[in-house]
Design an enzyme around this catalytic site. Structure first.
Site, PDB file in Angstrom:
ATOM      1  N   GLY A 580       0.814  -1.347   0.201  1.00 51.34           N
ATOM      2  CA  GLY A 580      -0.073  -0.167  -0.191  1.00 51.34           C
ATOM      3  C   GLY A 580       0.786   1.220  -0.151  1.00 51.34           C
ATOM      4  N   GLY A 582       0.330   5.473   0.956  1.00 52.66           N
ATOM      5  CA  GLY A 582      -0.456   6.448   1.518  1.00 52.66           C
ATOM      6  C   GLY A 582       0.239   7.762   1.474  1.00 52.66           C
ATOM      7  N   GLY A 585       3.838   7.477   3.351  1.00 51.16           N
ATOM      8  CA  GLY A 585       4.623   6.166   3.080  1.00 51.16           C
ATOM      9  C   GLY A 585       4.278   5.127   2.537  1.00 51.16           C
ATOM     10  CE  LYS A 586       7.356   3.270  -2.181  1.00 54.61           C
ATOM     11  NZ  LYS A 586       8.570   2.938  -2.756  1.00 54.61           N
ATOM     12  CB  VAL A 587       1.409  -0.105   3.813  1.00 56.14           C
ATOM     13  CG1 VAL A 587       1.366  -1.475   4.843  1.00 56.14           C
ATOM     14  CG2 VAL A 587       0.827   1.086   4.383  1.00 56.14           C
ATOM     15  CG  ASP A 696      -4.947   8.416   6.596  1.00 60.05           C
ATOM     16  OD1 ASP A 696      -5.514   9.028   5.668  1.00 60.05           O
ATOM     17  OD2 ASP A 696      -3.844   7.821   6.448  1.00 60.05           O
TER      18      ASP A 696
END
Ligand SMILES: *[C@@H]1O[C@H](CO)[C@@H](O)[C@H](O)[C@H]1NC(C)=O
Ligand SMILES: *[C@@H]1O[C@H](CO)[C@@H](O)[C@H](O)[C@H]1NC(C)=O
Ligand SMILES: *[C@@H]1O[C@H](CO)[C@@H](O)[C@H](O)[C@H]1NC(C)=O
Ligand SMILES: *[C@@H]1O[C@H](CO)[C@@H](O)[C@H](O)[C@H]1NC(C)=O
Ligand SMILES: *[C@@H]1O[C@H](CO)[C@@H](O)[C@H](O)[C@H]1NC(C)=O
Ligand SMILES: *[C@@H]1O[C@H](CO)[C@@H](O)[C@H](O)[C@H]1NC(C)=O
Ligand SMILES: *[C@@H]1O[C@H](CO)[C@@H](O)[C@H](O)[C@H]1NC(C)=O
Length: 844
Positions: A580, A582, A585-587, A696
């Protein structure tokens, strides 16, 4: 309704008397099934009211958690089947199995993941038509009743994750139709009876793992179960050798015998017939002797794990070139021989661990060319020659450990190691200087160069790194130690380098040795002017560099016991693990050593909070316990960067589902998701102290467990990154603009109602089956405006509600739509509070 019943009463009585004499007919079963199921329900404790809507006023086939085979229910009751899926409802109580088993055609029963706290009901053996029985993780204890052998049609029996004790009754061999038998994670004991497996010829899934009290040899009869595809026997007290009969398990896809007390050699020919084997795990046993040839014929093999045994000789040569092989783990054995060159272009190897063996010869040049390779460790062997300088031609390489070998030559410039997290070269014969370019490797965190023959100074560039370990002890290094390396680091090991000088070391850099003093003075006077100028420029450059990129050590804090180190965490920050992206940053999805999975959200610009501040905030968030809130397992901190570790769920996020080519979730499941998210948010807003705002909320932050029970993740990030960084990140994230309440830009202080707005958007996604972000603004670009434009049209609702959902759900959807429109009101004060939303959704 009532009046028609009265009118038909004589007919009904007539029918009834007919039935009593003729016994079996379509109408007979229909009426009592209600009562039987209601008797069964009455025996259960149902704290969440999951079965509250079971009532005789609706056909039982329409009750939640009841499935009837399509159409059959209406026309031909004698062939209709009924299944009950009651998993994960928090049920307990004394199951009225005798009522249940009189339900004609009861084919499926799942009571998994509940809280029964009782023995497996013997009466279940009367459910003669059962095909599938799932009692896993239902808090059942006591013996495994042999009476279950009466369920002749059973194809799947799952008792995993309970506290079932005693032996596996040999009588279960009568379950000849059985295809799946899962007894994993219980307290079964004793010896497995050979008869048990002789008859189960249809079995293709057998899991007896995690029964540590079993004390049994591997029954040779297991090898006769020719349809076995998955065989899991790990961690269960098996001893003795692998029977030769196992060679005939030609359908095997996964074989796990790890963590037992198995001994002896692996039988010759092992592997020759395993054309379909994907995963082989023999690790942590007492196997000895050479590993037989044959495994190289397992053309589909992806994982080969034999670590922690006493194997000798060479690894089968063909193993290395298997086309799909990703993992070789052979550490802690006594393997010897040279490592072959790899078919670099064709190999898919990701992980090679050979530590603590007796491998000799050079490190293959082709290791670095395998594009997928991310871990190569071969410490404590007898490898010699130099370290290939192309080790990171593969962009994934993250962990290199070749310490405790006989390697020599210089430490190469490893400029392309952009993913390298850990470099361990200790206890070899490396010479020359430490390459300054190591300081440019963006994620390098662990450096162990100790016990070599390295010379020269420690490069100041290493101060650019966020190091967790730098060990350069026992070399021949000299000169001043860069100041930040000593001050900021938890574990700088400098000892055994007499030439190093600086604060805290025996040598002080300022005191030049006596004999050079006179000369030095003359030189200083001569070059005073230019020298001073140069010095000033140099100092300025260094200061600037450090201000921009100050190093600070990594700190990992875990709130739940999971097996992860900073090193592994960083190794996993790799594009292929991204699930993911967002605003912050990234997941990443990370699979731990023990198979558990976690999601890690890496917040790149997390403002200027100190470790202590972040820790306090994370504690507040991690203490939140609610079935609809994803647990925070821990976090990792370095100045300016925080990574948050969450539990992960198999089904991914709601967004994944909505974006899938076909969003097929039924209305009941959608409602379950909506209610769960609402409950989670209501908890954050109204029940938890201190109150936490999500800020969020979006469908990618709604994770789904197996039964579609949602878990809200990604909450409270603003607490960790602080308001300014939070807002600027959100502003830059165009993708999720449509979840943000319109007042966000004008209001200084965020409110509950902003979360309610975001929730309303998610509810609209569920109702319309459309993503919040409407593709290309032909019409208009976000779902709220899309709905607003239609809602007052005459045919509006019909255009809005997801057409793939059947008309029977329309009424509920219409009510949900009204709620969603209120939640997404432009004026915050018109939006309902979250607890009100929960109440409304419960009535649907
Ligand atoms: C009902 O189903 C059974 C079994 O499938 C079948 O033998 C019987 O003929 C069917 N009866 C009717 C009326 O369709
Ligand atoms: C179970 O259900 C049957 C049938 O409805 C009923 O007669 C019986 O009393 C129930 N047993 C218990 C223990 O409640
Ligand atoms: C299970 O029931 C026993 C009494 O029958 C009780 O002592 C125990 O606490 C219960 N366990 C759980 C987990 O509820
Ligand atoms: C039993 O139910 C659990 C929980 O729903 C599920 O994960 C598992 O796969 C089921 N077992 C079988 C054999 O279907
Ligand atoms: C195994 O199957 C045979 C028939 O093939 C049957 O006679 C025997 O009773 C079965 N064994 C058990 C333990 O059920
Ligand atoms: C090396 O492996 C053996 C088992 O083969 C084990 O007993 C020993 O502890 C291991 N040594 C190290 C340093 O891990
Ligand atoms: C650093 O290296 C020395 C020498 O190899 C070793 O004794 C010491 O345990 C190492 N320290 C760490 C933290 O790795």
């Amino acid at each position: 309704m009532a009046s028609t019943n009265v009118a038909h009463l004589p007919l009904y009585l007539l029918l009834l008397s007919l039935l009593i004499t003729t016994s079996s007919s379509a109408a007979e079963a229909e009426q009592p099934v209600h009562d039987l199921l209601l008797s069964f329900k009455a025996s259960l404790h149902d704290p969440a009211g999951a079965l509250a809507s079971w009532s005789s006023s609706t056909p039982y086939c329409n009750w939640p958690h009841v499935t009837c085979t399509a159409a059959a229910a209406a026309t031909n009751t004698s062939s209709a089947t009924v299944s009950l899926s009651l998993q994960g409802l928090g049920l307990s109580g004394d199951i009225n199995a005798s009522a249940l088993c009189r339900v004609p055609g009861l084919a499926g029963l799942s009571l998994a993941s509940n809280a029964f706290n009782q023995t497996v009901p013997l009466q279940l053996s009367r459910c003669a038509s059962l095909v599938s029985l799932n009692l896993s993780a239902g808090a059942f204890w006591g013996p495994l009743p042999e009476q279950l052998a009466a369920l002749a049609g059973l194809t799947s029996l799952d008792l995993a994750g309970n506290d079932i004790e005693g032996t596996v009754p040999p009588g279960l061999a009568a379950l000849r139709a059985l295809q799946v038998l899962d007894l994993r994670g219980n307290r079964l004991s004793g010896v497995l009876h050979p008869a048990l497996f002789r008859n189960l010829t249809s079995l293709h899934y057998l899991d007896l793992s995690g029964n540590q009290f079993l004390e049994s040899p591997l029954p040779p009869q297991l090898g006769g179960m020719a349809s076995l595809r998955w065989l899991f026997l790990q961690g269960s007290g098996f001893s003795g050798a692998i029977p030769d009969t196992f060679l005939g398990l030609e359908q095997l896809e996964a074989l796990d015998l790890s963590s037992n007390s198995l001994t002896g050699p692996v039988p010759p020919g092992f592997g020759l017939k395993f054309q379909k084997l994907l995963s082989l795990d023999l690790s942590r046993n007492g196997f000895s002797g050479p590993f037989p040839n044959g495994v190289e014929k397992c053309l589909m093999l992806q994982r080969f794990e034999v670590q922690g045994n006493a194997f000798t000789g060479e690894l089968p040569a063909g193993l290395w070139s298997l086309p799909d092989l990703q993992v070789i783990r052979a550490e802690n054995n006594r393997f010897s021989g040279r490592l072959p060159e790899l078919p670099a272009g064709a190999s898919r190897l990701e992980q090679v661990q050979l530590d603590n063996n007796s491998f000799s010869g050079a490190i293959p040049q082709t290791i670095g060319l395998v594009r997928t390779m991310y871990r190569f460790s071969a410490s404590l062997n007898e490898l010699s020659g130099s370290l290939p300088d192309n080790l990171c031609d593969s962009p994934a390489m993250s962990i290199i450990d070749v310490s405790r070998n006989a390697l020599s030559g210089p430490v190469p410039e490893l400029r392309s190691c952009k993913s390298l997290v850990s470099l361990r070269l200790s206890s070899n014969g490396f010479t020359g200087a430490i390459p300054a370019s190591l300081g440019d490797l963006p994620v390098l965190t662990y450096i162990d160069l100790s016990s070599n023959g390295l010379t020269g100074a420690i490069p100041a560039e290493l101060q650019n790194l966020k190091l967790a370990l730098l060990n350069v002890s026992y070399n021949r290094l000299s000169g001043p130690v860069p100041p930040q390396l000593v001050s900021g680091l938890p574990a700088v090991f400098l000892e055994g380098n007499p030439g190093l000088c600086g604060p805290g070391l025996p040598n002080n850099c300022d005191a030049p040795s006596r004999e050079h003093q006179g000369l030095a003075l003359a030189a200083t006077v001569a070059s005073f002017v230019t020298g001073a100028a140069l010095l000033a420029i140099g100092a300025f450059a260094i200061c600037r560099k450090f201000r921009g990129k100050k190093s600070s050590p990594w700190k990992l804090v875990l709130f739940h016991p999971i097996k992860i180190t900073v090193e592994e965490l960083f190794a996993a920050f790799h594009e292929k693990n991204v699930i993911g992206r967002g605003a912050f940053g990234k997941v990443y999805l990370i699979e731990l050593e023990d198979g558990q999975r976690v999601a890690v959200k890496r917040l790149l610009s997390s403002g200027k909070l100190t470790f202590r501040e972040v820790k306090n905030e994370m504690k507040v968030l991690a203490k939140i316990r609610h079935k609809n809130i994803a647990k925070i397992t821990g976090f990792c901190y370095s100045e300016g960067e925080v990574s948050v570790i969450y539990e992960y769920f198999q089904k991914g996020s709601l967004q994944d589902m909505i974006y899938a080519p076909k969003f097929t979730l039924g209305w009941n499941d959608r409602l379950k998701v909506a209610l769960g998210v609402a409950q989670g948010l209501a908890y954050l807003h109204h029940d938890y102290t201190p109150c936490v705002l999500h800020r969020d909320l979006k469908s990618s932050n709604v994770l789904l467990a197996d039964d579609f029970e949602p878990r809200v993740a990604g909450f409270g990030i603003h607490r960790v990154v602080r308001e300014k960084a939070y807002r600027s990140s959100l502003d830059s994230d165009l993708n999720h603009k449509c979840y943000i309440a319109p007042e966000q830009n004008f209001t200084k202080n965020p409110t509950n109602f902003m979360d309610v707005y975001s929730f309303g958007v998610i509810l609209l996604e569920l109702i319309t089956g459309r993503p919040a972000e409407q593709p290309v603004a032909k019409d208009c670009s976000d779902i709220v405006s899309w709905v607003r434009r239609r809602i007052n049209l005459i045919d509006g609702a019909a255009q809005i509600l997801d057409p793939s959902i059947s008309c029977t759900a329309q009424q509920g959807m219409q009510a949900a739509l009204e709620l969603a429109v209120r939640c997404t009101s432009v004026k915050p004060e018109q939006r309902p509070a979250m607890y009100e939303v929960v109440q409304l959704l419960r009535t649907l």
